[in-house]
Design an enzyme around this catalytic site. Structure first.
Site, PDB file in Angstrom:
ATOM      1  N   GLY A 111      -5.282   3.270  -7.957  1.00 34.56           N
ATOM      2  CA  GLY A 111      -5.272   3.447  -9.054  1.00 34.56           C
ATOM      3  C   GLY A 111      -4.768   4.744  -9.891  1.00 34.56           C
ATOM      4  O   GLY A 111      -4.985   5.069 -10.902  1.00 34.56           O
ATOM      5  N   ASP A 128     -10.716   3.836  -1.098  1.00 33.03           N
ATOM      6  CA  ASP A 128     -11.467   3.009  -0.379  1.00 33.03           C
ATOM      7  C   ASP A 128     -12.779   2.863  -0.510  1.00 33.03           C
ATOM      8  O   ASP A 128     -13.561   3.703  -0.593  1.00 33.03           O
ATOM      9  CB  ASP A 128     -10.903   3.313   1.110  1.00 33.03           C
ATOM     10  CG  ASP A 128      -9.615   2.771   1.589  1.00 33.03           C
ATOM     11  OD1 ASP A 128      -8.632   2.792   0.628  1.00 33.03           O
ATOM     12  OD2 ASP A 128      -9.162   2.758   2.754  1.00 33.03           O
ATOM     13  N   ASP A 147       0.801  -1.345   0.037  1.00 31.78           N
ATOM     14  CA  ASP A 147       0.043  -0.042   0.089  1.00 31.78           C
ATOM     15  C   ASP A 147       0.781   1.076  -0.029  1.00 31.78           C
ATOM     16  O   ASP A 147       1.561   1.496   0.752  1.00 31.78           O
ATOM     17  CB  ASP A 147      -0.759  -0.152   1.358  1.00 31.78           C
ATOM     18  CG  ASP A 147      -1.967   0.971   1.305  1.00 31.78           C
ATOM     19  OD1 ASP A 147      -2.077   1.795   0.276  1.00 31.78           O
ATOM     20  OD2 ASP A 147      -2.886   0.802   2.096  1.00 31.78           O
TER      21      ASP A 147
HETATM   22  C1  GAL Z   1      -5.622   2.243   2.950  1.00 33.48           C
HETATM   23  C2  GAL Z   1      -6.133   0.976   2.067  1.00 33.48           C
HETATM   24  C3  GAL Z   1      -7.016   0.332   2.901  1.00 33.48           C
HETATM   25  C4  GAL Z   1      -6.447  -0.365   4.179  1.00 33.48           C
HETATM   26  C5  GAL Z   1      -5.594   0.653   4.838  1.00 33.48           C
HETATM   27  C6  GAL Z   1      -4.754   0.261   5.997  1.00 33.48           C
HETATM   28  O1  GAL Z   1      -4.769   2.976   2.308  1.00 33.48           O
HETATM   29  O2  GAL Z   1      -6.688   1.480   1.054  1.00 33.48           O
HETATM   30  O3  GAL Z   1      -7.480  -0.744   1.973  1.00 33.48           O
HETATM   31  O4  GAL Z   1      -5.150  -1.455   3.652  1.00 33.48           O
HETATM   32  O5  GAL Z   1      -4.960   1.570   4.082  1.00 33.48           O
HETATM   33  O6  GAL Z   1      -4.148   1.264   6.703  1.00 33.48           O
END
Ligand code: GAL
Length: 755
Positions: A550, A571, A508
């Protein structure tokens, strides 16, 4: 005849009226004309400050989408408006004024006329000095901002110009104000009284008994609420009332009353629960309609049936694990003939393990047997470079446990994946999201935090159930939840994951945004390439899931960095707005989808979700959830449920175990659906399947029941086709040229057309 029309008209009108949301009270709308500036200066809270040189911004959309790409840090929004005291006369419950500001990513302080009135969704009642403590809350981005002030609060300037100034802080990813509504209004009965339908699920007993428990809550700290509660259940298609009850309730401040209703309704028949409360003094009413879940998936037969992926990719020498998913009355006996050398099947649980040395393709005949009979099917094993030849199906901890995930919760979820029977329908990954990390030790090895005392033990346990394990990290120094990322430790981390027995990595972007604030395409790829190389050296098949929302049209280059899937959006949330805007915009990525290269429109928001320790039942209606599963299956999207598996209700379990729908998601051709037709009211999507047939989804975007038409020319289909309803698993006969299907509000139908 005319009478009949009028009558039908009235019924339709009533039905459509009952679907509408309650009218918003009169309000000052704040959804345009905001001023905006990045940076931070306490003077910007002041009404006297001249913001003429500032830019303008739309508060409904994050700042990244409005010219502030990748911006993290402080920024201010300012809005000036007259607040007339006549507002007060339009409502009998006129003791308070509310300032509603949608949602704010990540954190906010709100000032009215220079004075602080709220922080991160909490009203500040007394004079307070602004401090920077508010920016420590990174988990409030999804909260509605509703600040409520008594109408005699001196911070409000009645009949004069008021300045609302919002100081935001964004740590990473999306930033700023978004969502809806944005308004200043008097509080109404709705602000004082709430229904809670989300804490418990509908309970079905037998085929026709439905029970729903809910509560009515007095939110006010001072006033008693007394009035009449009317509960009715009405079948949607014919307006027949199947339940009705009236009662008087008298609620002291901050108290709630629990209610329970039970009635008969065949489980597949759509119906609505109408609940209204008429307050005795003001004679105002608040009401809410709840769609009663309808169960469509037929029970699995007692005879064996083999489900799950028909094709499985593995790299030479990697540990092999494939669980034959099958339903049927236990005990089941599993066999596999023509298994290549190096693999063996466990006859008791259907787990195929071992490893294969040479590249190549093998077709294995699977047999599952019980006292009632047997089922057979081929499984194609492809030993090559690409893994995840069908989209991953499993569970991820984020949408329910957020950062509170722990070893115990992961084990319990794995147990529940098995005991609920989900594993028998092909659900196989148990993925740990953010919140497991501690720090890198002096040798550069990542250590899990105190909630995960034994990672190899945990992975071994999950594997022993026939499931796989996933983990989460960031290419940046910190994850989105503020935990330790992999920056500078990529190679070491990949080896550690492989050593533990990890099968899936969600990687991420998060704080990598600080390293590459305005990344070029090459800079976007760089950290993902780095981890790709690290993973390839680890000698274990680890599904590589890119998560960077994306950016840079990741679907056009995700395969180049060896991603097996890539998030195409920010999200998802459990609202129709979020689901429909994400789901119906995936057409742009269709051409990039292929076996082992999946577009990921984010996880499934069904069941008990909540992003933290407090959970609620998804705010999606049952029909919206049918849309969710239908669309995600057509899109060949990874299917990762994000709910508490230990508390799966009958509807959610039924929704997740329709093998014919799941087979579309897992179809070996791996071709993502394309949008065939789009109008304001409906959409039609279609996906080519390996056997030459077409899976078609019909989606109703309106809030009323609708006949969705399909012109088979749009599908490039000539002549007659057999049509099968996948949710009901029934044949619908032959169609030619054109067909249409009645579809529930925000609901979907899903069919296969075959020769
Ligand atoms: C976001 C991600 C989520 C989750 C979260 C955890 O950036 O899109 O799905 O993983 O971080 O902190």
């Amino acid at each position: 005849m005319k009478k009949l029309f009028i009558l039908t008209g009235i019924v339709l009108l009533l039905l459509s009226v009952s679907c509408n949301r309650p009218n918003e009270a009169d309000a000052v709308k704040l959804d345009t004309n905001w001023k905006f500036k990045t940076g931070d200066d306490p003077a910007w809270a002041s009404p006297g400050f001249d913001d003429a040189s500032w830019g303008t911004i739309d508060p409904k959309t994050i700042w990244e989408e409005q010219g502030y790409k990748g911006y993290n840090g402080f920024a201010w929004y300012r809005f000036k408006t007259l607040v007339r005291s006549s507002l007060k006369d339009q409502n009998n419950m006129n003791d308070s004024l509310k300032i509603v500001l949608g949602k704010i990513d990540d954190c906010d302080q709100v000032f009215l006329n220079g004075e602080l009135i709220g922080e991160n969704g909490k009203t500040i009642y007394t004079k307070a000095l602004p401090s920077d403590g508010f920016i420590r809350a990174q988990d409030k981005w999804n909260l509605e901002r509703r600040y409520i002030l008594a109408s005699n609060d001196p911070r409000i300037y009645w009949d004069r110009e008021n300045l609302v100034a919002v100081r935001c802080f964004d740590q990473g990813g999306a930033g700023g104000m978004f969502g809806k509504p944005f308004e200043i209004a008097m509080t109404g009965l709705r602000d004082h009284l709430n229904f809670d339908f989300a804490s418990t699920a509908f309970i079905f007993s037998g085929d026709s008994l439905v029970t729903k428990n809910f509560s009515v809550i007095n939110l006010t700290g001072t006033e008693r609420l007394k009035g009449e509660l009317i509960v009715e259940a009405v079948q949607c298609d014919n307006g027949i009332r199947i339940y009705s009850n009236r009662s008087i309730i008298d609620l002291p401040p901050h108290q709630k009353v629990e209610k329970s209703v039970t009635f008969r309704n065949k489980s597949a028949v759509p119906a609505t629960l109408h609940v209204s409360f008429k307050e005795a003094m003001t004679r105002k009413t608040v009401s809410e309609d709840v769609e009663i879940p309808y169960i469509l998936t037929p029970k699995s037969p007692a005879e064996p049936r083999i489900n799950g992926a028909k094709i499985f990719g593995v790299r030479p020498w990697s540990p092999f694990q494939y669980k034959v998913a099958a339903t049927g009355q236990p005990p089941l006996k599993y066999r596999a003939t023509d298994l290549p050398e190096g693999l063996a099947i466990n006859a008791e649980n259907g787990l195929i393990t071992g490893s294969l040395k040479k590249k190549g393709e093998y077709v294995v005949r699977l047999t599952v047997e019980n006292q009632r009979g047997y089922a057979e099917r081929d499984l194609k094993i492809v030993v090559g470079d690409v893994i995840s030849l069908t989209p991953p199906m499993g569970w991820n901890s984020w949408n329910c446990w957020g950062l509170s995930v722990s070893d115990k919760k992961v084990r319990q979820s794995a147990d529940a994946m098995k005991s609920s029977g989900l594993i028998d329908h092909g659900w196989s990954y148990i993925n740990i999201d953010d919140g497991w990390e501690d720090t890198h030790d002096k040798n550069g090895s990542i250590l899990p935090n105190y909630k995960f005392p034994n990672m190899p033990g945990l992975c071994g346990y999950v594997h022993s159930l026939g499931l796989k394990v996933g983990i989460y990290s960031s290419p940046g120094p910190r994850t989105c939840g503020g935990y330790e990322g992999s920056y500078g430790f990529e190679a070491k981390d990949a080896m550690t994951y492989a050593g533990w027995g990890i099968d899936y990595l969600k990687y991420d972007w998060c704080s990598y945004g600080n390293i590459a604030p305005d990344p070029t395409p090459e800079q976007m790829k760089k950290p993902y390439k780095e981890m790709k190389h690290a993973l390839r050296k680890a000698n274990r098949d680890i599904h590589y899931s890119l998560c960077q929302y994306g950016m840079g049209d990741v679907w056009t280059w995700g395969a180049e960095v060896d991603g097996n899937s890539w998030r195409t959006t920010g999200d998802i949330e459990d609202t129709w707005q979020s689901l429909s805007s994400i789901g119906f915009s995936q057409g742009k990525c269709s051409p990039s989808s292929a076996p082992g290269r999946w577009n990921d429109p984010d996880m499934l928001v069904v069941g008990l979700v909540g992003w933290g320790p407090a959970l609620h039942h998804t705010r999606l209606t049952p029909s919206e959830q049918y849309t969710h599963l239908t669309l995600w299956s057509l899109l060949a999207a990874p299917l990762l449920v994000g709910c508490d598996l230990e508390q799966l209700d009958a509807f959610t379990l039924n929704l997740l175990t329709n093998d014919e729908v799941l087979a579309v998601n897992q179809d070996p051709l791996g071709r993502q659906a394309v949008q065939i037709r789009k109008t304001d009211d409906y959409e039609v999507w279609s996906r080519d399947l390996e056997d030459g047939s077409k899976a078609v989804g019909l989606f109703n975007k309106t809030e009323r029941s609708l006949c969705v038409p399909v012109d088979m020319k749009d599908l490039h289909v000539d002549g007659k086709r057999s049509m099968r309803d996948l949710w009901a698993q029934t044949d619908l006969g032959k169609v030619r040229g054109h067909f249409e299907m009645r579809t529930r509000p925000h609901g979907a139908r899903m069919v296969i057309l075959s020769k």
